[in-house]
Design an enzyme around this catalytic site. Structure first.
Site, mmCIF file in Angstrom:
data_model
loop_
_atom_site.group_PDB
_atom_site.id
_atom_site.type_symbol
_atom_site.label_atom_id
_atom_site.label_comp_id
_atom_site.label_asym_id
_atom_site.label_seq_id
_atom_site.Cartn_x
_atom_site.Cartn_y
_atom_site.Cartn_z
ATOM 1 N N ARG A 57 0.803 -1.216 0.000
ATOM 2 C CA ARG A 57 0.000 0.000 0.000
ATOM 3 C C ARG A 57 0.841 1.273 0.000
ATOM 4 O O ARG A 57 0.616 2.179 -0.813
ATOM 5 C CB ARG A 57 -0.940 0.032 1.226
ATOM 6 C CG ARG A 57 -2.247 -0.668 1.041
ATOM 7 C CD ARG A 57 -2.732 -1.238 2.349
ATOM 8 N NE ARG A 57 -1.730 -2.144 2.889
ATOM 9 C CZ ARG A 57 -1.595 -3.409 2.484
ATOM 10 N NH1 ARG A 57 -2.404 -3.898 1.589
ATOM 11 N NH2 ARG A 57 -0.659 -4.182 2.978
ATOM 12 N N THR A 58 1.797 1.363 0.906
ATOM 13 C CA THR A 58 2.558 2.605 1.024
ATOM 14 C C THR A 58 3.361 2.880 -0.243
ATOM 15 O O THR A 58 3.364 3.998 -0.767
ATOM 16 C CB THR A 58 3.489 2.550 2.247
ATOM 17 O OG1 THR A 58 2.701 2.312 3.418
ATOM 18 C CG2 THR A 58 4.242 3.853 2.421
ATOM 19 N N LYS A 86 25.979 -4.460 -1.951
ATOM 20 C CA LYS A 86 27.404 -4.534 -2.278
ATOM 21 C C LYS A 86 28.257 -3.780 -1.266
ATOM 22 O O LYS A 86 29.467 -3.631 -1.460
ATOM 23 C CB LYS A 86 27.640 -3.959 -3.675
ATOM 24 C CG LYS A 86 26.835 -4.655 -4.774
ATOM 25 C CD LYS A 86 27.022 -3.942 -6.116
ATOM 26 C CE LYS A 86 26.154 -4.568 -7.192
ATOM 27 N NZ LYS A 86 26.277 -3.866 -8.500
ATOM 28 N N ARG A 107 11.486 3.725 2.691
ATOM 29 C CA ARG A 107 11.190 2.846 3.826
ATOM 30 C C ARG A 107 12.427 1.999 4.098
ATOM 31 O O ARG A 107 13.081 1.523 3.172
ATOM 32 C CB ARG A 107 9.987 1.953 3.540
ATOM 33 C CG ARG A 107 9.769 0.875 4.601
ATOM 34 C CD ARG A 107 8.478 0.120 4.418
ATOM 35 N NE ARG A 107 7.344 0.957 4.797
ATOM 36 C CZ ARG A 107 6.092 0.510 4.876
ATOM 37 N NH1 ARG A 107 5.812 -0.747 4.604
ATOM 38 N NH2 ARG A 107 5.126 1.322 5.225
ATOM 39 N N HIS A 135 5.992 6.490 11.148
ATOM 40 C CA HIS A 135 5.401 6.387 9.807
ATOM 41 C C HIS A 135 4.532 7.629 9.636
ATOM 42 O O HIS A 135 3.305 7.572 9.710
ATOM 43 C CB HIS A 135 4.564 5.113 9.719
ATOM 44 C CG HIS A 135 4.218 4.691 8.327
ATOM 45 N ND1 HIS A 135 4.345 5.519 7.238
ATOM 46 C CD2 HIS A 135 3.730 3.518 7.841
ATOM 47 C CE1 HIS A 135 3.961 4.875 6.152
ATOM 48 N NE2 HIS A 135 3.583 3.655 6.491
#
Length: 338
Positions: A57-58, A86, A107, A135
């Site tokens: 969703r986000t 890496k 995120r 959030h």
């Protein structure tokens, strides 16, 4: 705050007037989110969507919000698809990718990592969730939803009565929402969780310092009897040391239609940040609530699109230009009623 060019990392950076400004712009942009109008105000702009933790969703909401303003999206999903695998540092990643983007939504599973990235970025960064910390855009869309759901019911965010249920220790959405509620007046908050998953003490202290009434409980039925909003959360199993530990709490607080009918006031709104856990061992919000008109979880997700459009418009300073770049929608848009 001055929105143009700013990072959005924590709800701590907002005053009440800032929140109300975001909501005012969201109202302005609703016709574009609902496909009644379209705008190309961000044509040529690029969003870098960097999601190093699973998200549906986000991630899609941020991307769609940017697209609906006319911009383009470039995505990175998972560590294995990035140079971080890496050994590249967040500093180097930020310096490079901010050269490719006009704004970044990020995120990351580690608390504080998005702020670390933003410190090196050359463009604004929006925190799409950093571990169990915060959030902010979810909290904004939650609060926006609360205001819209209570409009016309002679209730408002001031004097709100809300029960937050479930994993309050690791649930970053409720952490940010509580911080936003501190900007409003005389809120009653009932925190319902197992003792081991209680809301962090510092956040409870903030609520009380803001003059709010806070009750902590492990009894679901009694706690949801006299509230405007029941805000349910899933067990954040990815934050536990083991699956077995998470399984100890799954299914502890289940809300279904029978419990709702027996214990909630008739117009109590049901919210959830999603995803809800629909496995038989969990079901914190049962599927039999799907036809309940007070189930607001999909209106929540729709509102997330509008609020994130507002953040982009404010950060990139195009709020006053949206209508100048607007035209009619020419494709079929039926069936969008949430």
């Amino acid at each position: 705050m001055e929105f143009a060019g700013s990072h959005i990392l924590s709800v701590d950076q907002f005053e009440r007037g800032d929140v109300e400004r975001i909501f005012s712009v969201a109202d302005q942009l609703e016709p574009y989110a609902r496909r009644r109008r379209r705008t190309r105000v961000l044509e040529g702009a690029i969003l870098g969507a960097m999601f190093f933790e699973p998200s549906t969703r986000t991630r899609v909401s941020f991307g769609s919000a940017f697209n609906l303003l006319g911009g383009e999206v470039r995505e990175t999903t998972g560590f294995e698809q990035s140079a971080i695998a890496k050994g590249e540092s967040l500093y180097d990643t930020a310096r490079v990718l901010s050269g490719y983007s006009d704004v970044i939504a990020m995120r990351h599973p580690t608390a504080g990592s998005v702020a670390e990235f933003a410190a090196a970025s050359r463009v604004p960064v929006i925190n799409g969730g950093d571990g169990s910390n915060e959030h902010p855009s979810q909290a904004l869309l939650d609060l926006y939803t609360i205001g819209r759901e209570l409009a016309g019911r002679d209730r408002s965010i001031d004097q709100l009565r809300i029960a937050m249920v479930g994993d309050l220790r690791y649930g970053r959405t409720v952490h940010s929402l509580c911080k936003l509620l501190c900007l409003f007046d005389r809120v009653q908050v009932v925190l319902v969780s197992p003792g081991e998953l209680r809301m962090p003490e510092g956040i409870v202290d903030e609520l009380r310092a803001a003059g709010h009434e806070v009750l902590e409980s492990d009894a679901l039925e009694a706690s949801i009897a006299h509230v405007d909003i029941v805000y349910s959360t899933r067990i954040q199993e990815e934050r536990f040391q083991s699956q077995a530990e998470a399984d100890l709490y799954r299914g502890r607080f289940r809300l279904n239609q029978s419990i709702y009918t027996r214990h909630c006031e008739p117009n109590t709104v049901i919210m959830h940040p999603l995803p809800r856990d629909s496995r038989d061992s969990a079901r914190e919000l049962d599927d039999d609530l799907n036809d309940n008109p007070n189930l607001a979880i999909f209106r929540q997700t729709d509102n997330g699109l509008t609020v994130r459009m507002a953040l982009f418009a404010l950060i990139l300073d195009v709020v006053d230009q949206v209508e100048k770049h607007a035209t009619a929608v020419t494709w079929y848009v039926g069936g969008r009623t949430p």
